[in-house]
Design an enzyme around this catalytic site. Structure first.
Site, PDB file in Angstrom:
ATOM      1  N   TRP A 178       2.366   4.927  -8.567  1.00  0.00           N
ATOM      2  CA  TRP A 178       2.431   4.154  -7.332  1.00  0.00           C
ATOM      3  C   TRP A 178       1.742   4.817  -6.156  1.00  0.00           C
ATOM      4  CZ3 TRP A 178       4.482   7.877  -4.416  1.00  0.00           C
ATOM      5  CH2 TRP A 178       5.328   8.797  -5.042  1.00  0.00           C
ATOM      6  N   LYS A 202      -0.992  -1.373 -16.827  1.00  0.00           N
ATOM      7  CA  LYS A 202       0.417  -1.428 -16.422  1.00  0.00           C
ATOM      8  C   LYS A 202       0.603  -0.559 -15.185  1.00  0.00           C
ATOM      9  CE  LYS A 202       4.105   0.829 -16.732  1.00  0.00           C
ATOM     10  NZ  LYS A 202       4.697   0.469 -15.435  1.00  0.00           N
ATOM     11  N   ASP A 204       2.569   0.842 -11.754  1.00  0.00           N
ATOM     12  CA  ASP A 204       3.971   1.143 -11.475  1.00  0.00           C
ATOM     13  C   ASP A 204       4.654  -0.107 -10.911  1.00  0.00           C
ATOM     14  OD1 ASP A 204       5.893   3.662 -11.039  1.00  0.00           O
ATOM     15  OD2 ASP A 204       6.206   2.205  -9.430  1.00  0.00           O
ATOM     16  N   SER A 254       3.690  11.634 -14.091  1.00  0.00           N
ATOM     17  CA  SER A 254       4.348  12.944 -14.134  1.00  0.00           C
ATOM     18  C   SER A 254       4.090  13.646 -15.471  1.00  0.00           C
ATOM     19  CB  SER A 254       5.850  12.752 -13.933  1.00  0.00           C
ATOM     20  OG  SER A 254       6.363  12.003 -15.013  1.00  0.00           O
ATOM     21  N   GLU A 275      -3.487  12.513 -16.694  1.00  0.00           N
ATOM     22  CA  GLU A 275      -3.677  13.078 -15.348  1.00  0.00           C
ATOM     23  C   GLU A 275      -2.281  13.281 -14.777  1.00  0.00           C
ATOM     24  OE1 GLU A 275      -6.705  13.665 -14.410  1.00  0.00           O
ATOM     25  OE2 GLU A 275      -7.859  12.403 -15.775  1.00  0.00           O
ATOM     26  N   CYS A 309      -1.468  13.835  -5.922  1.00  0.00           N
ATOM     27  CA  CYS A 309      -1.427  14.830  -6.994  1.00  0.00           C
ATOM     28  C   CYS A 309      -2.196  16.092  -6.636  1.00  0.00           C
ATOM     29  CB  CYS A 309      -1.964  14.227  -8.277  1.00  0.00           C
ATOM     30  SG  CYS A 309      -3.627  13.570  -8.111  1.00  0.00           S
ATOM     31  N   GLU A 407       7.099  20.534  -8.412  1.00  0.00           N
ATOM     32  CA  GLU A 407       6.335  19.643  -7.541  1.00  0.00           C
ATOM     33  C   GLU A 407       7.294  18.856  -6.655  1.00  0.00           C
ATOM     34  OE1 GLU A 407       4.533  16.264  -9.512  1.00  0.00           O
ATOM     35  OE2 GLU A 407       2.684  16.557  -8.381  1.00  0.00           O
TER      36      GLU A 407
HETATM   37  P1  NAD Z   1       5.929   8.603 -13.746  1.00  0.00           P
HETATM   38  O1  NAD Z   1       5.461   9.426 -14.879  1.00  0.00           O
HETATM   39  O2  NAD Z   1       7.371   8.407 -13.555  1.00  0.00           O
HETATM   40  O3  NAD Z   1       5.308   7.119 -13.818  1.00  0.00           O
HETATM   41  C1  NAD Z   1       3.919   6.885 -13.961  1.00  0.00           C
HETATM   42  C2  NAD Z   1       3.698   5.590 -14.749  1.00  0.00           C
HETATM   43  O4  NAD Z   1       4.250   5.747 -16.059  1.00  0.00           O
HETATM   44  C3  NAD Z   1       4.406   4.368 -14.145  1.00  0.00           C
HETATM   45  O5  NAD Z   1       3.585   3.230 -14.335  1.00  0.00           O
HETATM   46  C4  NAD Z   1       5.668   4.261 -14.993  1.00  0.00           C
HETATM   47  O6  NAD Z   1       6.194   2.953 -15.038  1.00  0.00           O
HETATM   48  C5  NAD Z   1       5.148   4.680 -16.357  1.00  0.00           C
HETATM   49  N1  NAD Z   1       6.172   5.210 -17.270  1.00  0.00           N
HETATM   50  C6  NAD Z   1       7.332   5.834 -16.948  1.00  0.00           C
HETATM   51  N2  NAD Z   1       7.984   6.189 -18.077  1.00  0.00           N
HETATM   52  C7  NAD Z   1       7.223   5.794 -19.113  1.00  0.00           C
HETATM   53  C8  NAD Z   1       7.344   5.899 -20.528  1.00  0.00           C
HETATM   54  N3  NAD Z   1       8.405   6.480 -21.100  1.00  0.00           N
HETATM   55  N4  NAD Z   1       6.372   5.395 -21.301  1.00  0.00           N
HETATM   56  C9  NAD Z   1       5.270   4.832 -20.742  1.00  0.00           C
HETATM   57  N5  NAD Z   1       5.100   4.694 -19.412  1.00  0.00           N
HETATM   58  C10 NAD Z   1       6.058   5.172 -18.606  1.00  0.00           C
HETATM   59  O7  NAD Z   1       5.234   9.236 -12.465  1.00  0.00           O
HETATM   60  P2  NAD Z   1       5.576   8.981 -10.950  1.00  0.00           P
HETATM   61  O8  NAD Z   1       6.695   9.872 -10.579  1.00  0.00           O
HETATM   62  O9  NAD Z   1       5.720   7.547 -10.692  1.00  0.00           O
HETATM   63  O10 NAD Z   1       4.221   9.483 -10.269  1.00  0.00           O
HETATM   64  C11 NAD Z   1       4.123  10.681  -9.613  1.00  0.00           C
HETATM   65  C12 NAD Z   1       3.548  11.742 -10.540  1.00  0.00           C
HETATM   66  O11 NAD Z   1       2.224  11.377 -10.889  1.00  0.00           O
HETATM   67  C13 NAD Z   1       3.439  13.090  -9.861  1.00  0.00           C
HETATM   68  O12 NAD Z   1       3.844  14.091 -10.743  1.00  0.00           O
HETATM   69  C14 NAD Z   1       1.944  13.209  -9.569  1.00  0.00           C
HETATM   70  O13 NAD Z   1       1.492  14.522  -9.467  1.00  0.00           O
HETATM   71  C15 NAD Z   1       1.352  12.473 -10.712  1.00  0.00           C
HETATM   72  N6  NAD Z   1      -0.003  12.010 -10.399  1.00  0.00           N
HETATM   73  C16 NAD Z   1      -1.056  12.661 -10.978  1.00  0.00           C
HETATM   74  C17 NAD Z   1      -2.356  12.282 -10.672  1.00  0.00           C
HETATM   75  C18 NAD Z   1      -3.540  13.002 -11.279  1.00  0.00           C
HETATM   76  O14 NAD Z   1      -4.649  12.494 -11.179  1.00  0.00           O
HETATM   77  N7  NAD Z   1      -3.354  14.147 -11.899  1.00  0.00           N
HETATM   78  C19 NAD Z   1      -2.580  11.221  -9.777  1.00  0.00           C
HETATM   79  C20 NAD Z   1      -1.485  10.592  -9.217  1.00  0.00           C
HETATM   80  C21 NAD Z   1      -0.189  10.988  -9.539  1.00  0.00           C
END
Ligand code: NAD
Length: 538
Positions: A178, A202, A204, A254, A275, A309, A407
């Site tokens: 998101w 898909k 967020d 994450s 990522e 990130c 983080e």
């Molecule tokens: P998250 O992992 O909770 O969610 C990310 C996406 O994965 C969402 O669309 C969520 O619905 C989906 N998801 C959640 N559980 C899942 C599962 N079991 N199976 C498949 N999909 C699933 O992450 P978040 O907390 O929403 O986002 C923040 C994190 O993203 C931070 O750690 C940040 O550093 C990281 N991030 C990294 C980058 C990069 O380029 N390295 C960029 C942006 C954010």
């Protein structure tokens, strides 16, 4: 703005209630929202209310997809991919150039929606538009360089003609977070489309509308709508179904979820790029321009309210300039405007949800309870918006505090003094992450040399993150637990292709000829190999 305690993020609910709908409160027309959500593949009849972090009240009621809907989205995408892959690279690139112009033309509408959904500062939303336009243009202009069939040296000059094709994987599943709703919705999909794939996306649950507007722009740019499907729903269920059907998965989120995705892809023997998170270090060397570094640090730490990130959460400053740097950094931070609104004057916007606010508050309270000092900030500001948190600078953070290695993903940074550059590099490399780093020095050659010793996928010298992130030819991604694979550059598009080698053998076989014995053949081969080496051929 009055204090309120709204529901955080998406909340399952009944049918949309027009009286409490977004429409009036956020100036979004109900039919506009319906036009966007119509693109979702969803037959469940269920909706989820998504609250805006600006006012805390529902912004829209988003239809939900089931695993069966995800299967249907893949079936549609799979049919569309066949004809899409048959179009010329030039036609696909031309569509991306039209997308570039559309993004710039429609920036006000895009920015409004991004701000309503995420609560970020308008300037941060603008950067999403700019990054996507850059991405579309970069891949359109370099399409042939990355995708054309490439001649390589054959086994024998003249006799063996070898070439490598770039074949699309098929249907790519993109699971995005998101924090950059527009960038994350499209930036990884652009090269996937250009390489001849279709996509099932898909986003967020908090930021589905922006992803749908992005899909609409793709269609307006001339990309067949069936090649880009969007589904919505809870991560484990709907994201899990994406992994079950995709030919390749691009995941951003994450590290914990990244591991789940990697396991699912391993089971199906499909590739993925991940990522993930970071705990990014910034190093201010003793010869840095202190005022420039302090100004850079405000962007490095507080852009997107730290929900970025590649933003910096650990700041290592040389002993010789520490005090001057800290004074300049604190005073610049205190001069930043904080708020939750569509106004361009906001420097630091809102956090996106109660969950983010809870994490940030917990990290700061834990650090303070264990002896850290707050140099500025440290407080929730419900008077400015439900999830607004002050830009916060901490000193005296130690390894027993949560914010030391975990983080935070919010507007909080820890300051550390260092005495030698070796020590700074070693502390920067501590921990499991390796996403982005920043080095400040007047001697850029020394900065570049130091960069090679830092275990991060990107290192910016005299800039926070924008220099690498905006250089689209430069791959971006994490080392260690910050990820696998890269977006941007050649790596960012080749991940969506299979390298297929085709070789044509002429005149003589690669085997003994004319009844020659294996032993004689081995001698002839050996002579040929020696000759090729003498001639300096590959
Ligand atoms: P998250 O992992 O909770 O969610 C990310 C996406 O994965 C969402 O669309 C969520 O619905 C989906 N998801 C959640 N559980 C899942 C599962 N079991 N199976 C498949 N999909 C699933 O992450 P978040 O907390 O929403 O986002 C923040 C994190 O993203 C931070 O750690 C940040 O550093 C990281 N991030 C990294 C980058 C990069 O380029 N390295 C960029 C942006 C954010």
């Amino acid at each position: 703005m009055s204090e309120q305690t709204p529901a955080s993020g998406p909340v399952t609910d009944g049918p949309a209630d027009p009286e409490h709908d977004a429409t009036a409160a956020y100036g979004l027309d109900r039919s506009y929202v319906a036009g966007l959500t119509r693109r979702l593949v969803s037959t469940t009849g269920e909706t989820v209310a998504v609250a805006s972090p600006i006012g805390g009240t529902p912004l829209a009621h988003v239809p939900q997809s089931s695993p069966a809907d995800v299967a249907e989205a893949f079936a549609r995408a799979r049919r569309a991919q066949v004809s899409w892959a048959a179009t010329s690279v030039d036609d696909r690139a031309a569509a991306l150039l039209r997308l570039h112009d559309l993004l710039l033309d429609r920036q006000e509408e895009l920015i409004d929606l991004v701000v309503w959904e995420s609560g970020k500062a308008r300037k941060d939303a603008y950067l999403e538009v700019a990054h996507l336009a850059l991405t579309a243009r970069y891949y359109a202009r370099t399409a042939h360089e990355h995708l054309d069939t490439r001649r390589v040296a054959g086994m024998f000059p003249v006799l063996t003609r070898a070439e490598v094709n770039r074949v699309p994987k098929g249907v790519v599943g993109i699971i995005s977070p998101w924090n950059y709703p527009l960038t994350m919705a499209l930036c990884d999909g652009i090269p996937a489309l250009l390489a001849g794939n279709a996509v099932v996306s898909k986003p967020d649950a908090q930021t589905v509308l922006t992803a749908l507007l992005a899909a609409q722009l793709l269609e307006e740019a001339g990309i067949p709508p069936e090649t880009w499907q969007v589904v919505a729903g809870p991560g484990p269920e709907v994201g899990g179904a994406i992994v079950a059907h995709a030919d390749y998965v691009c995941f951003t989120g994450s590290t914990a979820t990244g591991r789940v995705i990697a396991r699912g892809c391993a089971e199906r023997l499909i590739g993925c790029s991940l990522e993930l998170g970071g705990k990014n270090p910034m190093l201010v060397l003793r010869d840095a321009d202190v005022h420039r570094a302090a100004e850079g640090a405000t962007r490095a730490v507080f852009s997107n309210a730290g929900q970025l990130c590649v933003s910096m959460e650990r700041l290592f400053v040389a002993d010789q300039v520490y005090d001057r740097f800290v004074d300049a950094f604190v005073s610049r931070t205190q001069a930043m405007t904080l708020g939750a609104s569509q106004d361009w004057s906001v420097d630091v916007g809102s956090l996106i949800s109660q969950a983010q606010l809870d994490t940030v508050t917990r990290h700061v309270e834990d650090a303070v309870a264990k002896g850290a000092r707050v140099l500025t900030g440290g407080k929730h500001r419900p008077d400015l918006g439900p999830y607004v948190f002050e830009p916060t600078i901490l000193e005296g953070v130690s390894a027993d505090m949560e914010c030391f290695g975990k983080e935070t993903f919010g507007p909080v940074v820890s300051l550390y003094r260092f005495h030698s550059e070796d020590e700074a590099v070693q502390r920067a490399n501590d921990g499991a992450y390796g996403l982005n780093a920043s080095v400040w020095t007047r001697d850029t050659a020394r900065g570049r040399a130091l960069a090679r010793r830092i275990a991060c996928g990107t290192v910016n010298v005299n800039e926070a993150y924008g220099a690498t992130f905006g250089s689209l030819g430069a791959p971006m991604g994490g080392m260690r637990e910050s990820g696998l694979g890269r977006r941007q550059g050649a790596e960012g598009i080749h991940r969506y292709t299979e390298a297929q080698s085709v070789a044509v053998q002429r005149l003589v076989p690669i085997a003994p000829m004319f009844g020659m014995s294996e032993e004689t053949n081995a001698k002839v081969m050996t002579g040929a190999l020696r000759l090729l080496n003498k001639l300096g051929l590959a």
